[in-house]
Write a protein that holds these residues in place. Structure first.
Motif, PDB file in Angstrom:
ATOM      1  N   VAL A 169       0.865  -1.177   0.000  1.00  0.00           N
ATOM      2  CA  VAL A 169       0.000   0.000   0.000  1.00  0.00           C
ATOM      3  C   VAL A 169       0.906   1.234   0.000  1.00  0.00           C
ATOM      4  O   VAL A 169       1.681   1.433   0.933  1.00  0.00           O
ATOM      5  CB  VAL A 169      -0.919   0.018   1.241  1.00  0.00           C
ATOM      6  N   VAL A 170       0.837   2.006  -1.067  1.00  0.00           N
ATOM      7  CA  VAL A 170       1.677   3.200  -1.195  1.00  0.00           C
ATOM      8  C   VAL A 170       0.801   4.436  -1.033  1.00  0.00           C
ATOM      9  O   VAL A 170      -0.293   4.518  -1.609  1.00  0.00           O
ATOM     10  CB  VAL A 170       2.406   3.221  -2.567  1.00  0.00           C
ATOM     11  N   VAL A 171       1.281   5.371  -0.205  1.00  0.00           N
ATOM     12  CA  VAL A 171       0.599   6.660  -0.045  1.00  0.00           C
ATOM     13  C   VAL A 171       1.557   7.742  -0.524  1.00  0.00           C
ATOM     14  O   VAL A 171       2.735   7.729  -0.160  1.00  0.00           O
ATOM     15  CB  VAL A 171       0.206   6.919   1.421  1.00  0.00           C
ATOM     16  N   ARG A 172       1.044   8.653  -1.326  1.00  0.00           N
ATOM     17  CA  ARG A 172       1.885   9.721  -1.879  1.00  0.00           C
ATOM     18  C   ARG A 172       1.308  11.090  -1.543  1.00  0.00           C
ATOM     19  O   ARG A 172       0.098  11.311  -1.715  1.00  0.00           O
ATOM     20  CB  ARG A 172       1.940   9.614  -3.406  1.00  0.00           C
ATOM     21  N   ASN A 173       2.197  11.984  -1.103  1.00  0.00           N
ATOM     22  CA  ASN A 173       1.823  13.386  -0.864  1.00  0.00           C
ATOM     23  C   ASN A 173       2.418  14.319  -1.909  1.00  0.00           C
ATOM     24  O   ASN A 173       1.906  15.409  -2.146  1.00  0.00           O
ATOM     25  CB  ASN A 173       2.287  13.811   0.531  1.00  0.00           C
ATOM     26  N   GLY A 202       9.321   9.237  -7.878  1.00  0.00           N
ATOM     27  CA  GLY A 202       9.498   7.831  -8.227  1.00  0.00           C
ATOM     28  C   GLY A 202       8.635   7.374  -9.380  1.00  0.00           C
ATOM     29  O   GLY A 202       8.544   8.034 -10.415  1.00  0.00           O
ATOM     30  N   SER A 203       7.986   6.227  -9.175  1.00  0.00           N
ATOM     31  CA  SER A 203       7.258   5.605 -10.288  1.00  0.00           C
ATOM     32  C   SER A 203       6.069   6.438 -10.752  1.00  0.00           C
ATOM     33  O   SER A 203       5.695   6.393 -11.926  1.00  0.00           O
ATOM     34  CB  SER A 203       6.811   4.187  -9.904  1.00  0.00           C
ATOM     35  N   LEU A 204       5.470   7.214  -9.849  1.00  0.00           N
ATOM     36  CA  LEU A 204       4.330   8.055 -10.266  1.00  0.00           C
ATOM     37  C   LEU A 204       4.813   9.110 -11.266  1.00  0.00           C
ATOM     38  O   LEU A 204       4.179   9.341 -12.305  1.00  0.00           O
ATOM     39  CB  LEU A 204       3.686   8.738  -9.053  1.00  0.00           C
ATOM     40  N   GLY A 216       7.563  -8.060 -10.780  1.00  0.00           N
ATOM     41  CA  GLY A 216       8.039  -6.710 -10.473  1.00  0.00           C
ATOM     42  C   GLY A 216       7.012  -5.882  -9.723  1.00  0.00           C
ATOM     43  O   GLY A 216       6.933  -4.666  -9.892  1.00  0.00           O
ATOM     44  N   ASP A 217       6.225  -6.525  -8.866  1.00  0.00           N
ATOM     45  CA  ASP A 217       5.224  -5.823  -8.027  1.00  0.00           C
ATOM     46  C   ASP A 217       4.365  -4.840  -8.831  1.00  0.00           C
ATOM     47  O   ASP A 217       4.456  -3.624  -8.650  1.00  0.00           O
ATOM     48  CB  ASP A 217       5.901  -5.057  -6.881  1.00  0.00           C
ATOM     49  N   PRO A 218       3.513  -5.347  -9.738  1.00  0.00           N
ATOM     50  CA  PRO A 218       2.746  -4.426 -10.595  1.00  0.00           C
ATOM     51  C   PRO A 218       1.659  -3.645  -9.844  1.00  0.00           C
ATOM     52  O   PRO A 218       1.075  -4.147  -8.879  1.00  0.00           O
ATOM     53  CB  PRO A 218       2.092  -5.376 -11.614  1.00  0.00           C
ATOM     54  N   VAL A 248       7.308  12.478   1.581  1.00  0.00           N
ATOM     55  CA  VAL A 248       6.905  12.541   0.168  1.00  0.00           C
ATOM     56  C   VAL A 248       5.974  11.383  -0.172  1.00  0.00           C
ATOM     57  O   VAL A 248       4.898  11.561  -0.731  1.00  0.00           O
ATOM     58  CB  VAL A 248       8.169  12.508  -0.728  1.00  0.00           C
ATOM     59  N   ASP A 249       6.407  10.169   0.195  1.00  0.00           N
ATOM     60  CA  ASP A 249       5.564   8.986  -0.003  1.00  0.00           C
ATOM     61  C   ASP A 249       6.085   7.860   0.885  1.00  0.00           C
ATOM     62  O   ASP A 249       7.144   7.986   1.509  1.00  0.00           O
ATOM     63  CB  ASP A 249       5.513   8.551  -1.487  1.00  0.00           C
ATOM     64  N   PHE A 250       5.327   6.804   0.975  1.00  0.00           N
ATOM     65  CA  PHE A 250       5.785   5.639   1.747  1.00  0.00           C
ATOM     66  C   PHE A 250       4.981   4.419   1.336  1.00  0.00           C
ATOM     67  O   PHE A 250       3.927   4.532   0.709  1.00  0.00           O
ATOM     68  CB  PHE A 250       5.662   5.866   3.263  1.00  0.00           C
ATOM     69  N   LYS A 251       5.521   3.279   1.746  1.00  0.00           N
ATOM     70  CA  LYS A 251       4.847   1.997   1.490  1.00  0.00           C
ATOM     71  C   LYS A 251       4.625   1.290   2.819  1.00  0.00           C
ATOM     72  O   LYS A 251       5.521   1.280   3.668  1.00  0.00           O
ATOM     73  CB  LYS A 251       5.744   1.156   0.592  1.00  0.00           C
TER      74      LYS A 251
END
Ligand code: UDP
Length: 252
Positions: free
Chosen positions: A91-95, A99-101, A128-130, A174-177
């Motif tokens: 579960v990734v949260v981005r503020n 990165g990938s976004l 690759g964790d899609p 910035v973001d986290f998993k």
């Protein structure tokens, strides 16, 4: 030390059987990997720093009523945790875009997002964790509607808590998993935050200078990862007198 049964070994941690039923011992290694383990190194002291930092964050979350697997830290590299069934989703949260976004959508790194974005990635190294959609999660039974609601609620609370903790020491989250597990109590199950929360799984930028204080230092060869993690630990008052890496003990 007594021999213990190894339950699982991942890229950065090892899980051993715990001292009582329903518990495990989580051991933090110094191994660093990136790009699905194509890049790898051993960063002396990283495991110690992540053990202490994850303790701080998980303890704080427990303290505000966000359930986590953390019970207590046992020593420099190990913590006692509750055994859970890990839901196979990251579960990734981005503020802030990064990165990938940024890569996927062409949004410049550092662009603040109008609202936090929550994403799910299917945990599968071979793939690759899609990135996956809620429909896919439901169709393939990785989680139920209720689970998804609970996971989003947990992720939002973790984001608010961690953002505040970081802001107080001049760091932008910035973001986290996170990873989430099912804990069974009789017939009941509840979802709790599991795995680790550390600079390995967050993007942390110094608010004034923009300096990266997270695993991007390793991914992008930006300098010393130990220095970056030690700086986070120092600001948060974790191991303030002992940023120097401690050599790993040989296990088993
Ligand atoms: N992340 C992680 N483990 C992973 C993938 C991502 O801890 O397997 C974290 C990563 O450190 C970042 C956030 O999740 O804080 C978002 O990562 P992103 O999707 O941008 O992927 P990356 O650029 O790391 O490949």
């Amino acid at each position: 030390m007594a021999r213990r049964t190894k339950i699982y070994e991942g890229k950065a941690k090892v899980l051993y059987e715990g001292p009582e039923p329903g518990t495990l011992v989580q051991y933090f290694k110094d191994d660093a990997t990136a790009f699905n383990a194509e890049k790898r190194d051993v960063i002396e002291g990283k495991g110690v720093l992540n053990n202490f930092l994850s303790e701080l964050f998980m303890n704080g979350l427990n303290g505000i009523g966000v359930p986590t697997h953390f019970i207590r830290r046992l020593n420099m590299r190990e913590q006692l945790i509750r055994a859970v069934d890990i839901i196979p989703l990251e579960v990734v949260v981005r503020n802030v875009a990064a990165g990938s976004l940024s890569k996927r959508l062409g949004i410049e790194e550092g662009t603040p997002l109008p609202r936090p974005i929550i994403e799910f990635y299917y945990k599968d190294d071979a793939l690759g964790d899609p990135l996956v959609t809620e429909d896919q999660i439901l169709a393939f039974n990785w989680a139920s509607h209720q689970d998804l609601d609970d996971m989003v609620a947990l992720a939002v609370r973790v984001n608010d808590f961690l953002s505040g903790v970081m802001l107080a020491v001049g760091i932008k989250l910035v973001d986290f998993k996170i990873e989430i597990g099912r804990q069974f109590e009789g017939d009941m199950q509840r979802l709790i935050v599991a795995d680790e929360i550390s600079p390995d799984s967050c993007r942390l930028w110094d608010i004034k200078t923009g300096q990266k204080l997270d695993k991007d230092v390793f991914r992008r060869d930006l300098g010393s990862l130990t220095d970056a993690y030690s700086e986070v630990a120092r600001r948060l008052g974790v191991m303030p007198k002992s940023p120097v890496p401690i050599k790993p003990k040989l296990m088993n």
